[in-house]
Design a protein around this motif. Sequence first.
Motif, PDB file in Angstrom:
ATOM      1  N   SER A   1     -12.231 -58.221   7.092  1.00 26.87           N
ATOM      2  CA  SER A   1     -11.284 -57.121   6.919  1.00 26.87           C
ATOM      3  C   SER A   1     -10.848 -56.494   8.233  1.00 26.87           C
ATOM      4  O   SER A   1      -9.831 -55.807   8.295  1.00 26.87           O
ATOM      5  CB  SER A   1     -11.893 -56.051   6.002  1.00 26.87           C
ATOM      6  OG  SER A   1     -12.092 -56.586   4.712  1.00 26.87           O
TER       7      SER A   1
ATOM      8  N   VAL B   1      -7.177 -59.667  10.714  1.00 25.86           N
ATOM      9  CA  VAL B   1      -7.448 -59.558   9.278  1.00 25.86           C
ATOM     10  C   VAL B   1      -7.252 -60.935   8.654  1.00 25.86           C
ATOM     11  O   VAL B   1      -6.182 -61.532   8.780  1.00 25.86           O
ATOM     12  CB  VAL B   1      -6.519 -58.530   8.604  1.00 25.86           C
ATOM     13  CG1 VAL B   1      -6.789 -58.467   7.105  1.00 25.86           C
ATOM     14  CG2 VAL B   1      -6.709 -57.161   9.234  1.00 25.86           C
ATOM     15  N   LEU B   2      -8.288 -61.438   7.999  1.00 24.25           N
ATOM     16  CA  LEU B   2      -8.209 -62.757   7.383  1.00 24.25           C
ATOM     17  C   LEU B   2      -7.243 -62.716   6.209  1.00 24.25           C
ATOM     18  O   LEU B   2      -7.378 -61.892   5.301  1.00 24.25           O
ATOM     19  CB  LEU B   2      -9.602 -63.180   6.924  1.00 24.25           C
ATOM     20  CG  LEU B   2      -9.857 -64.666   6.718  1.00 24.25           C
ATOM     21  CD1 LEU B   2      -9.646 -65.446   8.021  1.00 24.25           C
ATOM     22  CD2 LEU B   2     -11.265 -64.902   6.180  1.00 24.25           C
ATOM     23  N   SER B   3      -6.260 -63.611   6.221  1.00 17.34           N
ATOM     24  CA  SER B   3      -5.226 -63.611   5.194  1.00 17.34           C
ATOM     25  C   SER B   3      -5.784 -64.031   3.845  1.00 17.34           C
ATOM     26  O   SER B   3      -6.870 -64.607   3.740  1.00 17.34           O
ATOM     27  CB  SER B   3      -4.106 -64.577   5.588  1.00 17.34           C
ATOM     28  OG  SER B   3      -4.579 -65.916   5.529  1.00 17.34           O
ATOM     29  N   ALA B   4      -5.004 -63.763   2.798  1.00 16.25           N
ATOM     30  CA  ALA B   4      -5.426 -64.140   1.446  1.00 16.25           C
ATOM     31  C   ALA B   4      -5.613 -65.647   1.339  1.00 16.25           C
ATOM     32  O   ALA B   4      -6.579 -66.126   0.722  1.00 16.25           O
ATOM     33  CB  ALA B   4      -4.402 -63.649   0.432  1.00 16.25           C
ATOM     34  N   ALA B   5      -4.710 -66.411   1.942  1.00 16.81           N
ATOM     35  CA  ALA B   5      -4.834 -67.871   1.883  1.00 16.81           C
ATOM     36  C   ALA B   5      -6.080 -68.349   2.609  1.00 16.81           C
ATOM     37  O   ALA B   5      -6.786 -69.255   2.134  1.00 16.81           O
ATOM     38  CB  ALA B   5      -3.584 -68.512   2.495  1.00 16.81           C
ATOM     39  N   ALA B   6      -6.357 -67.740   3.771  1.00 13.82           N
ATOM     40  CA  ALA B   6      -7.544 -68.137   4.526  1.00 13.82           C
ATOM     41  C   ALA B   6      -8.820 -67.754   3.789  1.00 13.82           C
ATOM     42  O   ALA B   6      -9.803 -68.503   3.797  1.00 13.82           O
ATOM     43  CB  ALA B   6      -7.513 -67.500   5.911  1.00 13.82           C
ATOM     44  N   ARG B   7      -8.814 -66.614   3.142  1.00 19.09           N
ATOM     45  CA  ARG B   7      -9.981 -66.209   2.359  1.00 19.09           C
ATOM     46  C   ARG B   7     -10.245 -67.207   1.231  1.00 19.09           C
ATOM     47  O   ARG B   7     -11.393 -67.594   0.974  1.00 19.09           O
ATOM     48  CB  ARG B   7      -9.765 -64.805   1.781  1.00 19.09           C
ATOM     49  CG  ARG B   7      -9.816 -63.714   2.822  1.00 19.09           C
ATOM     50  CD  ARG B   7      -9.341 -62.371   2.281  1.00 19.09           C
ATOM     51  NE  ARG B   7      -9.377 -61.379   3.337  1.00 19.09           N
ATOM     52  CZ  ARG B   7     -10.087 -60.264   3.304  1.00 19.09           C
ATOM     53  NH1 ARG B   7     -10.797 -59.968   2.238  1.00 19.09           N
ATOM     54  NH2 ARG B   7     -10.083 -59.431   4.313  1.00 19.09           N
TER      55      ARG B   7
ATOM     56  N   ARG C   1      -1.843 -49.635   7.280  1.00 20.28           N
ATOM     57  CA  ARG C   1      -1.621 -50.640   6.247  1.00 20.28           C
ATOM     58  C   ARG C   1      -2.543 -50.353   5.074  1.00 20.28           C
ATOM     59  O   ARG C   1      -3.500 -49.580   5.179  1.00 20.28           O
ATOM     60  CB  ARG C   1      -1.868 -52.056   6.770  1.00 20.28           C
ATOM     61  CG  ARG C   1      -3.265 -52.289   7.308  1.00 20.28           C
ATOM     62  CD  ARG C   1      -3.447 -53.767   7.643  1.00 20.28           C
ATOM     63  NE  ARG C   1      -4.649 -54.021   8.406  1.00 20.28           N
ATOM     64  CZ  ARG C   1      -5.871 -54.063   7.902  1.00 20.28           C
ATOM     65  NH1 ARG C   1      -6.054 -53.841   6.620  1.00 20.28           N
ATOM     66  NH2 ARG C   1      -6.912 -54.314   8.673  1.00 20.28           N
TER      67      ARG C   1
ATOM     68  N   VAL D   1      -7.690 -53.749   2.557  1.00 20.40           N
ATOM     69  CA  VAL D   1      -7.871 -55.155   2.212  1.00 20.40           C
ATOM     70  C   VAL D   1      -9.162 -55.266   1.400  1.00 20.40           C
ATOM     71  O   VAL D   1     -10.216 -54.811   1.822  1.00 20.40           O
ATOM     72  CB  VAL D   1      -7.965 -56.021   3.482  1.00 20.40           C
ATOM     73  CG1 VAL D   1      -8.186 -57.487   3.119  1.00 20.40           C
ATOM     74  CG2 VAL D   1      -6.707 -55.852   4.325  1.00 20.40           C
TER      75      VAL D   1
ATOM     76  N   ASP E   1      -5.334 -63.757  13.397  1.00 18.44           N
ATOM     77  CA  ASP E   1      -5.568 -63.356  12.011  1.00 18.44           C
ATOM     78  C   ASP E   1      -7.000 -63.628  11.554  1.00 18.44           C
ATOM     79  O   ASP E   1      -7.261 -63.850  10.367  1.00 18.44           O
ATOM     80  CB  ASP E   1      -4.584 -64.090  11.090  1.00 18.44           C
ATOM     81  CG  ASP E   1      -3.137 -63.760  11.428  1.00 18.44           C
ATOM     82  OD1 ASP E   1      -2.854 -62.589  11.714  1.00 18.44           O
ATOM     83  OD2 ASP E   1      -2.311 -64.687  11.431  1.00 18.44           O
TER      84      ASP E   1
END
Length: 465
Positions: A244, A252-258, A285, A288, A224
């Motif tokens: 992204s 794809v970097l997750s929302a939490a990781a961002r 998908r 992002v 991720d």
Amino acid sequence: MLIELDRDAGVPLHRQVEASIRASIRAGRLRAGASLPPTRTLAAGLGVSRGVIVEAYQQLVAEGYLASRSGGYTQVAASAPPPADPRSAASTVRPAAPGAGSRVDFGYGRTDVSQFPRAAWLRSVRTVLTTTPNDRFAYLDGRGVPELHQALCEYLNRVRGTLAVPGHVVVCNGYGQGISLLIQVLARRGATRIALEDPSSVDDARVLAGAAGLDVVAIPVGPDGVQVAALDRADADALVLTPSHQWPTGGVLSAAARAEVIRWARRRGAIVVEDDYDAEYRYDRSPVGAMQGLAPDHVVYCGTASKTLAPGLRLGWMVVPPQLVAEVTAAKLLADRGSPVIDQLTFADFLGRGEFDRHLRRMRPVYRRRRDALLEALRTHLPDLRPAGIAAGQHVVAWLPPDLDEAAVVAAAARHGLGIQGVGPYRIAGAGPGGLIFGYAVLGESAIAEGVALLAAAVREVRGS
């Protein structure tokens, strides 16, 4: 033009013509802008049908080596790869490109420039030349023309979710110049360490950071994207990300990781450089959003027209945190006094007319069909390879099973006439599973199927040895 054909080689004649011209361009025997013979003339000289030459020229145009001009003229493209410099250190260039004799080349990072929207672009050029005030052609602010600042902000805020304002946009000559300017500024501000994704590209930030005297710290990449837990240990002043669609693994970097990356940047007073290199191409998908919209005071957003229109345009842009605008602008002025005005105004008009959106809508299904052809061929011929990062972009990484050595597969593929690169040369720490990078943007569906069949033969060779 000297082209030697071997009619007993078992290699199609158009492939031999392609390989010969490609090799001449790479070696510097054919320089940028050089005109090639008309297809009829060259066909007559070689004793082949005109269709052989037309097919060879078309493939080289798609790869970016040649450019077709009005009136039927074909020239070596201005953006063709430069001749190799034997004095260059191996660490300052990307791994060697697949051989010139490849029947199929899965080289990454290429855009199908044969699809460039010439008619729409020409309309914008004509508008610019007939309506632009005279003072726009004089020396301007190094950030670029106001019309493009405004058009970019409207587009990026609408499509990428940025919080861009015209006064923070700096136009540059592609991502390469943009990251160079940023690294120069960060070094002058006292930065000593820069964190990079591992694996990551070898021909921009990694080389430029070393040249500026910055230490490079590798941050491992997982399925991720970058592993944010390693950031605190990195003790870095800046972080370069492709959140992204991580290059090359596709995560794809997750929302939490961002959010954690942003918290790290605020704690450290660090800068995050967001390379949004192919965000416009999404297939399976929802898009992002850009990280810049989360923290415009800590994130530099970088985008270009290279993957969407053509790398030869050399059009790039950065949305810079307010505290860096003056210094980045000064670095740009010192570098080249600013990017070409007519190109900027043309792109601004192109964006404002909605032509950029229309071009992307037209190209997404084209690239998606090519991706689908690649995935289907892998399922058929190499089902034990694990494709990753397939939902976006113009390339796919396929992870190899443990019994296959990456370097051995790449070498065997070359012997079978296939150009493909592994993930290994792009690793900083040097460890990780073997994988192959399939660039599919410039290949037709039949060429993709042929290439995977060649790879399957190479894999059988490796397993049988």
